[in-house]
Design a protein around this motif. Sequence first.
Motif, PDB file in Angstrom:
ATOM      1  N   HIS A 194       0.772  -1.324   0.018  1.00  0.00           N
ATOM      2  CA  HIS A 194       0.075   0.047   0.035  1.00  0.00           C
ATOM      3  C   HIS A 194       0.808   1.276  -0.038  1.00  0.00           C
ATOM      4  O   HIS A 194       0.223   2.246  -0.123  1.00  0.00           O
ATOM      5  CB  HIS A 194      -0.723   0.091   1.239  1.00  0.00           C
ATOM      6  CG  HIS A 194      -0.184   0.057   2.540  1.00  0.00           C
ATOM      7  ND1 HIS A 194      -0.012  -1.227   3.271  1.00  0.00           N
ATOM      8  CD2 HIS A 194       0.301   1.064   3.194  1.00  0.00           C
ATOM      9  CE1 HIS A 194       0.674  -1.034   4.425  1.00  0.00           C
ATOM     10  NE2 HIS A 194       0.876   0.359   4.317  1.00  0.00           N
ATOM     11  N   ALA A 195       2.060   1.078   0.100  1.00  0.00           N
ATOM     12  CA  ALA A 195       2.929   2.325   0.240  1.00  0.00           C
ATOM     13  C   ALA A 195       4.291   1.916  -0.426  1.00  0.00           C
ATOM     14  O   ALA A 195       5.056   0.818   0.029  1.00  0.00           O
ATOM     15  CB  ALA A 195       3.169   2.975   1.694  1.00  0.00           C
TER      16      ALA A 195
ATOM     17  N   GLU B 177      -0.284   3.371   7.663  1.00  0.00           N
ATOM     18  CA  GLU B 177      -0.085   2.214   8.003  1.00  0.00           C
ATOM     19  C   GLU B 177      -1.099   1.341   7.550  1.00  0.00           C
ATOM     20  O   GLU B 177      -1.132   0.203   7.322  1.00  0.00           O
ATOM     21  CB  GLU B 177       0.172   2.257   9.616  1.00  0.00           C
ATOM     22  CG  GLU B 177       0.324   0.820  10.203  1.00  0.00           C
ATOM     23  CD  GLU B 177       0.529   0.890  11.644  1.00  0.00           C
ATOM     24  OE1 GLU B 177       0.656  -0.159  12.401  1.00  0.00           O
ATOM     25  OE2 GLU B 177       0.427   2.139  12.175  1.00  0.00           O
ATOM     26  N   GLU B 178      -2.425   1.955   7.977  1.00  0.00           N
ATOM     27  CA  GLU B 178      -3.460   1.067   7.447  1.00  0.00           C
ATOM     28  C   GLU B 178      -4.544   1.985   6.737  1.00  0.00           C
ATOM     29  O   GLU B 178      -5.573   2.560   6.966  1.00  0.00           O
ATOM     30  CB  GLU B 178      -4.188   0.641   8.724  1.00  0.00           C
ATOM     31  CG  GLU B 178      -3.489  -0.231   9.458  1.00  0.00           C
ATOM     32  CD  GLU B 178      -4.012  -0.527  10.738  1.00  0.00           C
ATOM     33  OE1 GLU B 178      -5.253  -0.156  11.003  1.00  0.00           O
ATOM     34  OE2 GLU B 178      -3.684  -1.411  11.662  1.00  0.00           O
ATOM     35  N   PRO B 179      -4.165   2.263   5.404  1.00  0.00           N
ATOM     36  CA  PRO B 179      -5.062   3.036   4.351  1.00  0.00           C
ATOM     37  C   PRO B 179      -6.239   2.124   3.985  1.00  0.00           C
ATOM     38  O   PRO B 179      -6.175   0.816   4.152  1.00  0.00           O
ATOM     39  CB  PRO B 179      -4.075   3.400   3.276  1.00  0.00           C
ATOM     40  CG  PRO B 179      -3.151   2.125   3.395  1.00  0.00           C
ATOM     41  CD  PRO B 179      -2.858   1.691   4.667  1.00  0.00           C
TER      42      PRO B 179
ATOM     43  N   LYS C  69      -3.351   3.919  -2.708  1.00  0.00           N
ATOM     44  CA  LYS C  69      -2.131   3.592  -2.698  1.00  0.00           C
ATOM     45  C   LYS C  69      -1.095   4.918  -2.362  1.00  0.00           C
ATOM     46  O   LYS C  69      -1.485   5.951  -2.987  1.00  0.00           O
ATOM     47  CB  LYS C  69      -1.467   2.824  -4.043  1.00  0.00           C
ATOM     48  CG  LYS C  69      -2.284   1.790  -4.354  1.00  0.00           C
ATOM     49  CD  LYS C  69      -2.016   0.569  -3.435  1.00  0.00           C
ATOM     50  CE  LYS C  69      -2.726  -0.754  -3.908  1.00  0.00           C
ATOM     51  NZ  LYS C  69      -2.324  -1.801  -2.837  1.00  0.00           N
ATOM     52  N   PHE C  70       0.036   4.700  -1.745  1.00  0.00           N
ATOM     53  CA  PHE C  70       0.891   5.928  -1.399  1.00  0.00           C
ATOM     54  C   PHE C  70       2.193   5.701  -2.131  1.00  0.00           C
ATOM     55  O   PHE C  70       2.777   4.762  -2.063  1.00  0.00           O
ATOM     56  CB  PHE C  70       1.017   6.233   0.171  1.00  0.00           C
ATOM     57  CG  PHE C  70      -0.252   6.963   0.718  1.00  0.00           C
ATOM     58  CD1 PHE C  70      -0.045   8.132   0.938  1.00  0.00           C
ATOM     59  CD2 PHE C  70      -1.179   5.912   1.450  1.00  0.00           C
ATOM     60  CE1 PHE C  70      -1.301   8.762   1.536  1.00  0.00           C
ATOM     61  CE2 PHE C  70      -2.005   6.579   2.152  1.00  0.00           C
ATOM     62  CZ  PHE C  70      -2.090   7.876   2.280  1.00  0.00           C
ATOM     63  N   LEU C  71       2.413   6.551  -2.821  1.00  0.00           N
ATOM     64  CA  LEU C  71       3.893   6.627  -3.742  1.00  0.00           C
ATOM     65  C   LEU C  71       4.756   7.774  -3.389  1.00  0.00           C
ATOM     66  O   LEU C  71       4.236   9.047  -3.589  1.00  0.00           O
ATOM     67  CB  LEU C  71       3.562   6.612  -5.351  1.00  0.00           C
ATOM     68  CG  LEU C  71       2.773   5.522  -5.785  1.00  0.00           C
ATOM     69  CD1 LEU C  71       2.574   5.642  -7.378  1.00  0.00           C
ATOM     70  CD2 LEU C  71       3.315   4.130  -5.283  1.00  0.00           C
ATOM     71  N   LEU C  72       5.729   7.621  -2.419  1.00  0.00           N
ATOM     72  CA  LEU C  72       6.623   8.601  -1.792  1.00  0.00           C
ATOM     73  C   LEU C  72       7.915   8.743  -2.750  1.00  0.00           C
ATOM     74  O   LEU C  72       8.199   7.795  -2.960  1.00  0.00           O
ATOM     75  CB  LEU C  72       6.840   8.400  -0.437  1.00  0.00           C
ATOM     76  CG  LEU C  72       5.683   7.987   0.409  1.00  0.00           C
ATOM     77  CD1 LEU C  72       5.952   7.988   2.064  1.00  0.00           C
ATOM     78  CD2 LEU C  72       4.641   9.318   0.273  1.00  0.00           C
TER      79      LEU C  72
END
Length: 705
Positions: A39-40, A150-152, A157-160
């Motif tokens: 998710h990240a 932590e719990e999306p 979706k996280f793209l850093l």
Amino acid sequence: MSYQVLARKWRPRTFHELVGQEHVQRALVNALDQGRLHHAYLFTGTRGVGKTTLARILAKCLNCTAGGPGDEAVTSQPCGECSNCQAIDEGRFVDLLEVDAASRTKVEDTRELLDNVQYAPTQGRYKVYLIDEVHMLSTSSFNALLKTLEEPPPHVKFLLATTDPQKLPPTVLSRCLQFTLKHMPPERIVGHLSMVLEAESVSFEESALWLLGKAAEGSMRDAMSLTDQAIAFGQGEIRHADVAAMLGTLDHRHVLALIEALAEADAARLLAEVAALAEQGPDFAAVLDDVTGILHRLAIAQMVPDAVDNGHGDRDDLLALAARFTAEDIQLYYQIGVQGRGDMGHAPDLRTALEMTLLRMLAFRPQGVPKPAQTPLPMRGEGGSGSHGAPSTGGETAPASGASGGETPAEAQPSSAPEPQMSSSPSSTTEPEPEAEGTPEPEASSAPAEADAEPAQPATTPPWEDLPEEASAEDAVESGMAAADEAPDAGPPLEPSDAPAALDDTQPAVEPDADPAPVADAAGEAAPEPVAGLADEPQSQPASAVEPEEAALADAAPADEEPASVEASGSRLTHEDWLARFDALGLSGLTRNLAAHCMVENDDGETLQLRLDPSQAAMQAEVHVERIREALAAAGFERRLEIADGELAAGSETPKQQADRLAAERHGEAVEALRADPHVKKLEQAFGAQLIEASVKPVTEPARR
């Protein structure tokens, strides 16, 4: 339509168009194909290596609808034709939220962003949050992001992306899959630029692209931007001279010219090249850095040619230059360059410091060789880590040591005892031995003279006290035993044994009743007395620190014995002859060290082939081979010399191995003699003293091989 810069026009749109970063591409493609999506994701690396590009390609893969609307249609090969793919490419996709963390650092901005996380995506399959330069967020913003990160929700979706992952809190790093993107090597940058320019129909010079690739410092975006600038500077063309002028950097060809002047040992050309550089107003400290950098690459080219990088597009030139230096030259020049770089702050000006550093390289060249010869590459043979050829005490080694170091002292031993009688009663005569022949008068008279100059030592003299007499203890012990066994029917002696054999001819005429057997037995118990015979031997005489009268005798003996020795060996140099004559060759330094690790493989009268220990293959250079050939020619063996590294023959030993073995035997004999000494025993019994064997050293160190 307005002009679009190359960096944006040629941005990759699929994983297969991506240049470099194969380790990241492989992980993401496998995760997409197997449905194992995190998710990240966190992408780190320097600027212009593809962090944002990878994030956009991943967002496209997550939302491509070519395979259907469900989660099972997620693919690693987006079609680029569906509405979602086209919207992402054009930057208008609603469910891809790109956030510049550098301009939205406050916690209020983060809270506003997270307020919409709970809502389902409007157009795509996933709602993707792409946060660029995430390290710029404040501590409060990171804390506000932690729980959601932590719990999306399943549709988020996280793209850093960041250039400084050290500034991210560990709590954020632990919630992401981190991928570190690598620098782009110049070779890859040049290859990509060539493809782009050919597609753009822009003429270019490859050397100019290498300048751009080096100036980009690992960033593909910087390389594309510099290419845009070079096209504008060169009016639609990319030329080497234009790019060098645009970048304001030193032309790499000037640095190669300095290295070529060093290879030719041409000080005048060296100063002329520095003067030509001064006209361009360069940073002389950077010039010296470039010189030491090339020396480092030359050292690699000599040892492992395949490992030389082509960062400047000069790999072929470097391989040619590496063959013109010896390995010690490269190492010395590099050390002088590094030290000269540190001394630049103390010099009157930087140009003076550069010139003095380059001149110092020439002034301190090893052994003052005018010009280095061509050296085949690689200098270290393919056998690399071959065996070292351990010394053997059996097989062919015994005849070699017995002939060169055993028979000669044994034959000279009987003459040492009656020598005082020779001076008092020279008129006594006797029947000579059966194998004796007439010898020249100077040799017969030289033995008494040496005997008078070197009086005999008592039989109880410890072995280490014989070292100043140019004779080692173990040689005497072996020679005594050899004489006791082989004196009546010894075969024809080798070349170094001729002079002591001549002394043996005169012995029966002086002492008719002398019995050689008791003398040999006595020699087995203690050190030998015949200093004169041993002093005439070329192989037992050190290469340095020779007394004047001993040097004269050593020089005279080979001249007298040469005809007999060549005749005895059939004008061929055998390995036994090589061991016996090695010290008489007069080699020194690295040349001696190279020769000491060789053994004779074949001699046909025209070509002498030596086999070199593979562990010493890196020392082989034409300058050393030529010196060995000249030394052999001076000794009467005029040959064309060939030295090849390879496995040494079993049962044979090189001069170095023979010297190490003899030194170990001499040390062991000295230790045993000390342990048997009554004074040492008293010290051990009275005070509990212990003999430290490593501290037992010879009074005079023998010549090092």
